[in-house]
Design a protein around this motif. Structure first.
Motif, short mmCIF file in Angstrom:
data_model
loop_
_atom_site.label_atom_id
_atom_site.label_comp_id
_atom_site.label_asym_id
_atom_site.label_seq_id
_atom_site.Cartn_x
_atom_site.Cartn_y
_atom_site.Cartn_z
N VAL A 149 -8.18 12.90 -7.20
CA VAL A 149 -8.58 13.63 -5.99
C VAL A 149 -8.61 15.12 -6.27
O VAL A 149 -9.57 15.83 -5.92
N SER A 150 -7.58 15.61 -6.93
CA SER A 150 -7.48 17.04 -7.23
C SER A 150 -8.65 17.49 -8.11
O SER A 150 -9.26 18.54 -7.85
N ARG A 151 -8.97 16.71 -9.13
CA ARG A 151 -10.09 17.07 -10.01
C ARG A 151 -11.42 17.09 -9.26
O ARG A 151 -12.25 17.99 -9.46
N ALA A 152 -11.61 16.11 -8.37
CA ALA A 152 -12.86 16.06 -7.60
C ALA A 152 -12.99 17.29 -6.70
O ALA A 152 -14.06 17.89 -6.59
N LEU A 153 -11.89 17.68 -6.06
CA LEU A 153 -11.91 18.87 -5.20
C LEU A 153 -12.15 20.13 -6.02
O LEU A 153 -12.91 21.02 -5.62
N ASP A 154 -11.49 20.22 -7.18
CA ASP A 154 -11.68 21.39 -8.05
C ASP A 154 -13.13 21.51 -8.48
O ASP A 154 -13.71 22.60 -8.46
N LEU B 254 -21.49 17.68 -1.87
CA LEU B 254 -21.11 16.74 -0.81
C LEU B 254 -20.71 15.39 -1.38
O LEU B 254 -19.76 14.75 -0.90
N ASN B 255 -21.41 14.93 -2.42
CA ASN B 255 -21.04 13.66 -3.06
C ASN B 255 -19.64 13.73 -3.66
O ASN B 255 -18.85 12.80 -3.53
N ARG B 256 -19.33 14.85 -4.31
CA ARG B 256 -17.98 15.03 -4.87
C ARG B 256 -16.92 15.02 -3.77
O ARG B 256 -15.86 14.42 -3.93
N LEU B 257 -17.21 15.70 -2.68
CA LEU B 257 -16.25 15.75 -1.58
C LEU B 257 -16.07 14.38 -0.93
O LEU B 257 -14.95 14.00 -0.57
#
Length: 92
Positions: free
Chosen positions: A47-52, A14-17
């Motif tokens: 953003v992409s790295r965090a979602l991945d 959740l923190n990453r999201l």
């Protein structure tokens, strides 16, 4: 396949999201302000790295659960493996 995560794992995802959400809001704001293309793309990559990373954490938890639960059912384990592989490849 249910999302069954320990509280600390769930909190990390959740923190990453939430971080990705903040970064995405920043991208939108940067575009609206007419910021430099390189800055916008750099932020989009973050953003992409965090979602991945959030997705991989979820898949890793699924794999862990699959291994623990499917040890006695080879057919079920194979089906779960195929589903997890498909999910993993959707992020790759």
């Amino acid at each position: 396949m249910e999302l069954d995560m320990a509280a600390d794992e769930l909190k990390a995802v959740l923190n990453r999201l939430r971080r990705a959400q903040g970064q995405l809001n920043a991208v939108i704001r940067m575009i609206e302000e007419g910021r430099d293309c390189e800055d916008v793309v750099t932020q989009m990559a973050a953003v992409s790295r965090a979602l991945d990373r959030a997705g991989f954490a979820i898949i890793a938890t699924g794999l862990q659960n699959c291994m623990a639960e499917g040890a006695s059912d080879p057919a079920g384990r194979d089906r779960m493996r195929a589903r997890l592989e498909k999910l993993f490849l959707s992020l790759a």
